[in-house]
Enzyme design. Structure first.
Site, PDB file in Angstrom:
ATOM      1  N   GLY A   1      -4.919  -1.829   4.837  1.00 55.77           N
ATOM      2  CA  GLY A   1      -4.281  -3.082   4.899  1.00 55.77           C
ATOM      3  C   GLY A   1      -5.206  -4.129   5.357  1.00 55.77           C
ATOM      4  NE  ARG A   2      -6.803  -3.750  11.023  1.00 53.10           N
ATOM      5  CZ  ARG A   2      -5.880  -2.719  11.242  1.00 53.10           C
ATOM      6  NH1 ARG A   2      -4.487  -3.061  10.089  1.00 53.10           N
ATOM      7  NH2 ARG A   2      -6.404  -1.952  11.449  1.00 53.10           N
TER       8      ARG A   2
ATOM      9  CE  LYS B   1      -3.078   2.307   2.855  1.00 52.63           C
ATOM     10  NZ  LYS B   1      -4.675   2.032   4.097  1.00 52.63           N
TER      11      LYS B   1
ATOM     12  CD  GLU C   1       9.010  -6.026   7.612  1.00 53.43           C
ATOM     13  OE1 GLU C   1       9.157  -5.068   7.277  1.00 53.43           O
ATOM     14  OE2 GLU C   1       9.401  -5.819   8.523  1.00 53.43           O
TER      15      GLU C   1
ATOM     16  CE  LYS D   1       6.091  -0.880  10.011  1.00 48.93           C
ATOM     17  NZ  LYS D   1       5.565  -0.373   8.642  1.00 48.93           N
TER      18      LYS D   1
ATOM     19  CD  GLU E   1      -1.573  -4.509  11.478  1.00 43.57           C
ATOM     20  OE1 GLU E   1      -2.332  -4.372  10.544  1.00 43.57           O
ATOM     21  OE2 GLU E   1      -0.743  -5.007  11.464  1.00 43.57           O
TER      22      GLU E   1
ATOM     23  CG  HIS F   1      -5.295 -35.966  16.917  1.00 40.71           C
ATOM     24  ND1 HIS F   1      -5.159 -37.088  17.292  1.00 40.71           N
ATOM     25  CD2 HIS F   1      -6.227 -35.892  16.129  1.00 40.71           C
ATOM     26  CE1 HIS F   1      -6.559 -37.715  16.918  1.00 40.71           C
ATOM     27  NE2 HIS F   1      -6.582 -36.914  15.771  1.00 40.71           N
TER      28      HIS F   1
HETATM   29  O1  F6P Z   1       2.375  -3.538   9.794  1.00 46.22           O
HETATM   30  C1  F6P Z   1       1.690  -2.970   9.268  1.00 46.22           C
HETATM   31  C2  F6P Z   1       0.850  -2.986   8.161  1.00 46.22           C
HETATM   32  O2  F6P Z   1       1.409  -1.146   7.798  1.00 46.22           O
HETATM   33  C3  F6P Z   1       0.244  -3.356   7.587  1.00 46.22           C
HETATM   34  O3  F6P Z   1      -1.368  -2.958   8.430  1.00 46.22           O
HETATM   35  C4  F6P Z   1      -0.225  -3.955   5.935  1.00 46.22           C
HETATM   36  O4  F6P Z   1      -0.696  -4.798   6.335  1.00 46.22           O
HETATM   37  C5  F6P Z   1       1.594  -3.923   6.118  1.00 46.22           C
HETATM   38  O5  F6P Z   1       2.121  -3.275   7.007  1.00 46.22           O
HETATM   39  C6  F6P Z   1       1.505  -3.861   5.082  1.00 46.22           C
HETATM   40  O6  F6P Z   1       1.729  -2.598   4.889  1.00 46.22           O
HETATM   41  P1  F6P Z   1       2.133  -1.704   2.863  1.00 46.22           P
HETATM   42  O7  F6P Z   1       1.070  -2.927   2.431  1.00 46.22           O
HETATM   43  O8  F6P Z   1       2.540  -0.840   3.036  1.00 46.22           O
HETATM   44  O9  F6P Z   1       3.113  -2.898   2.613  1.00 46.22           O
END
Ligand code: F6P
Length: 531
Positions: free
Chosen positions: A266-267, A205, A211, A499, A352, A384
């Protein structure tokens, strides 16, 4: 404050009266309970009879929802009001699945109308080209591998939907999902792929997430190493983002970017362009069916009376256990192997969203609980492993069982067909939890005290539409809980500190860098790491 509301005080007094009632009694005194305490919408049947509630409990919980203004808040969300107050944004994942011309928010947020459908059209055209082998790589070979790079909502929704709908997916295409900044994720996900036939979808987003950016850069290197020419990037990379400038800066042609908007959290984004990998896997028609399933649940949530409203009932029951029984968790137990990533997906959606401790007006929440811990595994595997604690432990763990009437993989066996074996376990588990079994004389360790609550969600078959309905069911249950708890389920400031600190610590990992003037634990760990 929630605890000052008359409706909450009534529930507190009522809790004292009913907290020791046993589900055995409740069922014995009401022969119709199993049928009566059920509701149905968008292809999902919810049996909530095995909850520790009386009719009065339900009446009081519904009164609490009214008192907290749930109905008005639902309308405000669908209308496109800026209900994500800390970020000053509307919240319109529901507009992603409204049929063309039917968006309730378009008057207030024009992008939530036709532009949503224009992006869907572009996604359909692109997905069809990839599926038809018409989207070729730099050397002219058709794309066979689709690798989604993203994390959080830009990973969990896509990977969950891909796994859930794998039955409907193109088996001659390979789908991979890289999320972790651990290089193992990248290396293991790409080691058997031919770069000439591989397309990366960089899904972010913000297009700043560390990452994802690190994995995308490594994917770029991996592609360039094999194909040699920077011009190859345009054939092997597309982006899904709200940030066109950052996508361009990365070197991806913005003609190959699929946009969405800041009013999609995002979620809550798996049905936006973030779902591009899903659409390539199952095709545009089935993707549309998933949107239609979510939309059906949206309409139910928006219009059904609260007493018959599935997300409202489930949300209120979660509040009941969290705040009154002080249950800390909810176990989500899908009895379908295809839903193996559904609990992980729900963890982000619920935790979240609901892991908050200030109210909308900024007051610290000290007198009530918010946000249960969601967790789970597909049945029957969990039986189990951790079910022992659910049956006989000292903690109350409300459970959501999810099952289907028909299997997508009917398989006879000499012991009985697999699906009957599976579903017999769903019904047996919720029954054992609710009603228990007395211990034989002198064997207290064999006692099942029962009175352990659960919901059972039953649907005909796991289809794209049913998956869409399930996702919307939990999204709106989360919304209901947030309204009661007076918190914002659409921001996530709690992820920020870690972060920032990681960025501060990073330079200190180099062997010859000065050690920071930090706490003694961090400094000692740094020394150990640097060796
Ligand atoms: O972990 C925080 C967060 O902002 C989530 O809410 C989001 O889904 C994820 O990081 C990834 O964010 P982006 O789509 O901006 O890379």
């Amino acid at each position: 404050m929630l605890t000052d509301r008359e409706s909450f005080k009534k529930l507190t007094a009522h809790f004292d009266e009913v907290k020791n009632l046993h589900l055995r009694e409740l069922f014995a005194n009401d022969k119709e309970r199993g049928e009566r305490l059920s509701a149905e919408a968008a292809g999902l049947y919810l049996d909530y009879s095995k909850n520790r509630v009386t009719d009065e409990t339900l009446r009081l919980l519904l009164a609490l929802a009214e008192d907290c203004g749930l109905r008005a808040r639902i309308d405000a969300m669908f209308r496109g009001d800026k209900i994500n107050t800390s970020e000053g944004r509307a919240v319109l994942h529901t507009a992603l699945r409204a049929p063309r011309g039917k968006s309730l928010a378009a008057a207030q947020v024009p992008e939530a109308g036709e532009p949503v459908h224009q992006v869907l059209d572009r996604m359909r055209a692109f997905a069809n080209r990839v599926r038809a082998g018409e989207w070729t790589g730099f050397t002219g070979k058709p794309i066979r591998n689709i690798v989604n790079i993203g994390i959080g909502g830009s990973d969990l929704g896509p990977v969950m939907a891909y796994e859930a709908l794998r039955h409907y997916s193109r088996r001659d295409l390979t789908f991979r999902f890289i999320s972790n900044v651990d290089g193992t994720d990248f290396c293991e996900s790409t080691r058997d792929l031919n770069p000439e036939e591989t397309l990366f979808i960089v899904a972010s987003k913000t297009f700043t997430t560390l990452e994802t950016m690190a994995n995308a850069q490594s994917a770029r290197e991996w592609t360039l190493k094999a194909l040699g020419d920077p011009a190859a990037i345009a054939r092997h990379f597309v982006a899904v983002s709200t940030a066109a400038d950052k996508v361009a800066k990365f070197g991806i042609d913005t003609a190959n970017m699929f946009e969405f908007w800041d009013w999609v959290g995002g979620r809550y984004s798996m049905e936006s362009a973030i779902g591009l990998s899903t659409m390539i896997a199952i095709g545009p028609e089935k993707f549309d069916a998933m949107l239609a399933g979510s939309h059906a649940m949206d309409e139910h949530f928006r219009t059904a009376p609260l007493a018959q409203n599935l997300p409202v009932l489930m949300g209120l029951l979660t509040v009941w256990y969290d705040d009154f029984f002080k249950a800390q968790t909810v176990a989500v137990l899908p009895y379908d192997q295809y839903l193996k990533r559904f609990p992980a997906y729900l963890q982000q959606l619920t935790m979240e969203s609901l892991g908050k401790s200030v109210t909308l007006s900024g007051e610290k929440i000290t007198k009530y609980e918010t946000g249960a811990i969601f967790w789970g595994e597909p049945g029957t595997n969990g039986q189990h492993s951790f079910y022992q604690l659910i049956h006989q432990g000292t903690k109350l763990v409300p459970c959501d069982f999810i099952g289907f009437r028909k299997s997508l993989n009917p398989l006879p066996s000499p012991l009985g067909n697999h699906h009957d074996l599976l579903m017999a376990n769903v019904f047996a588990q919720s029954k054992a939890l609710a009603f228990g079994k007395p211990a034989p004389q002198g064997q207290p360790y064999r006692e099942f005290d029962g009175n352990r609550p659960s919901n059972t969600i039953l649907a005909e078959q796991l289809t794209p539409a049913i998956l869409g309905a399930l996702v919307a069911l939990y999204e709106h249950s989360v919304f209901t809980q947030a309204v009661i708890w007076d918190i914002n389920p659409f921001d996530q400031f709690g992820v920020e500190l870690g972060k920032v600190l990681a960025a501060e610590i990073l330079p200190s990992l180099a062997k010859d860098a000065p050690l920071p003037n930090d706490d003694s634990s961090t400094v000692t760990l740094l020394k150990k790491y640097r060796g």
